[in-house]
Design a protein around this motif. Structure first.
Motif, PDB file in Angstrom:
ATOM      1  N   ILE A 225       0.817  -1.207   0.000  1.00 47.42           N
ATOM      2  CA  ILE A 225       0.000   0.000   0.000  1.00 47.42           C
ATOM      3  C   ILE A 225       0.852   1.257   0.000  1.00 47.42           C
ATOM      4  N   GLU A 226       1.979   1.205   0.694  1.00 44.54           N
ATOM      5  CA  GLU A 226       2.849   2.378   0.741  1.00 44.54           C
ATOM      6  C   GLU A 226       3.414   2.697  -0.649  1.00 44.54           C
ATOM      7  N   LYS A 242      -1.830  -7.457   4.202  1.00 42.17           N
ATOM      8  CA  LYS A 242      -1.905  -7.594   5.662  1.00 42.17           C
ATOM      9  C   LYS A 242      -0.546  -7.926   6.266  1.00 42.17           C
ATOM     10  N   SER A 245       2.143  -4.576   5.176  1.00 41.03           N
ATOM     11  CA  SER A 245       1.779  -3.175   5.283  1.00 41.03           C
ATOM     12  C   SER A 245       1.882  -2.663   6.709  1.00 41.03           C
ATOM     13  N   ARG A 246       2.151  -1.360   6.850  1.00 42.19           N
ATOM     14  CA  ARG A 246       2.120  -0.757   8.179  1.00 42.19           C
ATOM     15  C   ARG A 246       0.689  -0.648   8.683  1.00 42.19           C
ATOM     16  N   TYR A 247      -0.272  -0.931   7.806  1.00 43.78           N
ATOM     17  CA  TYR A 247      -1.679  -0.972   8.209  1.00 43.78           C
ATOM     18  C   TYR A 247      -2.093  -2.361   8.694  1.00 43.78           C
ATOM     19  N   ARG A 248      -1.111  -3.222   8.938  1.00 45.07           N
ATOM     20  CA  ARG A 248      -1.405  -4.625   9.224  1.00 45.07           C
ATOM     21  C   ARG A 248      -2.455  -4.805  10.314  1.00 45.07           C
ATOM     22  N   GLU A 249      -2.312  -4.083  11.432  1.00 46.27           N
ATOM     23  CA  GLU A 249      -3.243  -4.257  12.546  1.00 46.27           C
ATOM     24  C   GLU A 249      -4.662  -3.877  12.152  1.00 46.27           C
ATOM     25  N   ILE A 250      -4.783  -2.837  11.343  1.00 47.43           N
ATOM     26  CA  ILE A 250      -6.112  -2.425  10.894  1.00 47.43           C
ATOM     27  C   ILE A 250      -6.686  -3.458   9.929  1.00 47.43           C
ATOM     28  N   LEU A 251      -5.846  -3.905   8.967  1.00 48.60           N
ATOM     29  CA  LEU A 251      -6.331  -4.839   7.958  1.00 48.60           C
ATOM     30  C   LEU A 251      -6.731  -6.175   8.561  1.00 48.60           C
ATOM     31  N   ILE A 262      -9.174   2.964   2.641  1.00 50.03           N
ATOM     32  CA  ILE A 262      -8.135   3.770   3.280  1.00 50.03           C
ATOM     33  C   ILE A 262      -7.906   4.969   2.362  1.00 50.03           C
ATOM     34  N   GLN A 267     -11.477   6.677   6.615  1.00 46.01           N
ATOM     35  CA  GLN A 267     -11.305   5.224   6.669  1.00 46.01           C
ATOM     36  C   GLN A 267     -12.679   4.650   6.956  1.00 46.01           C
TER      37      GLN A 267
END
Length: 286
Positions: A225-226, A242, A245-251, A262, A267
């Motif tokens: 994603i970045e 997942k 990504s640094r969004y792992r916890e959200i995903l 996102i 969001q």
């Protein structure tokens, strides 16, 4: 908040930015992106050019063959060809591709290549002629813009894999050449084509500077994603995103049957089955 309000908020957040939808096959990516397109058409009067390889996904309007002005292609021919094959190792091809800019019509450039290809030793001209010919059904000498008369149209890509890569890249470049026209280009799904990873990343970076190009990606390979750096919808079970990504916890909070938008300012979680119902509703109105 009902699904129509959520999708309207997504469209407002997007503005004219590119959009990327990622996830595995069958997770609702096409449904999401086509509903957003239909809503943009209804709410804003935008034209939609939808490109797919699946006849079952024809969206709302008529089938059409997109016409891309030669002026746009001739100035970017190297980028079109380089999306499939790395041309940096072929300096002879690079020179011939750059010469395309001197020719005012597609046919004149093809005639020039045919003339060069008469010499059996001129393998570069023959190589280039074969590939440029794959675009002959889509190139027009008339620079009439990408005017689709405010319609929703679908283009079914041919089964020629190499030609499909060239057409996909050419359509993105065409969007760059006509930024002022209120037309959304939806590409579903370009990652099933053998676009080189380096070229895919370059193409995505190019779209950041233009408006209204939306892409559906089954998998993003070494990208995350970045790398995309555009508003993104991730459907459930998109393992690569997942994991890396640094969004792992959200995903990881996304449940089966859900998707997460996102965006720049928003969001939002959305449910796939609600979008399917809305799609049927919009198609019945269309």
């Amino acid at each position: 908040m009902n699904i129509e309000k959520k999708l309207t908020k997504i469209l407002l957040d997007l503005g004219d930015r590119p959009l990327t939808v990622i996830g595995p096959p069958g997770s609702g990516k096409t449904t999401i992106i086509t509903v957003l397109g239909l809503m943009k058409y209804v709410l804003e009067g935008s034209s939609i050019t939808y490109v797919t390889q699946k006849s079952s996904d024809v969206m709302g309007g008529a089938l059409t063959t997109p016409l891309i002005p030669w002026k746009c292609i001739r100035e970017n021919l190297f980028l079109v060809l380089d999306s499939y094959e790395e041309l940096s190792a072929r300096p002879g091809i690079t020179i011939l591709a750059s010469i395309a800019n001197r020719f005012r019509t597609y046919n004149n450039y093809v005639k020039y290549l045919r003339y060069l290809a008469k010499n059996p030793r001129n393998v570069h001209a023959l190589w280039l002629l074969e590939r440029v010919s794959l675009l002959r059904d889509f190139v027009t000498d008339v620079d009439a813009g990408n005017n689709m008369d405010r319609k929703v149209v679908t283009n079914l890509q041919g089964r020629d894999i190499r030609g499909g890569v060239y057409l996909t890249t050419a359509l993105i470049l065409n969007s760059m050449c006509h930024q002022s026209i209120n037309n959304v280009l939806i590409l579903d799904d370009i990652t099933i084509l053998p676009i080189r990873d380096e070229a895919l990343l370059r193409i995505i970076r190019m779209t950041r500077g233009i408006t209204n190009t939306w892409m559906v990606l089954h998998g993003i390979g070494r990208l995350n994603i970045e790398d995309l750096n555009t508003p993104t919808i991730v459907t459930n079970h998109s393992g690569i995103a997942k994991t890396h990504s640094r969004y792992r916890e959200i995903l990881n909070q996304i449940q089966p049957g859900e998707a997460l938008y996102i965006g720049i300012n928003e969001q939002l979680k959305i449910r796939i089955h609600e979008i399917k119902e809305l799609r049927n509703k919009l198609l019945n109105k269309y």
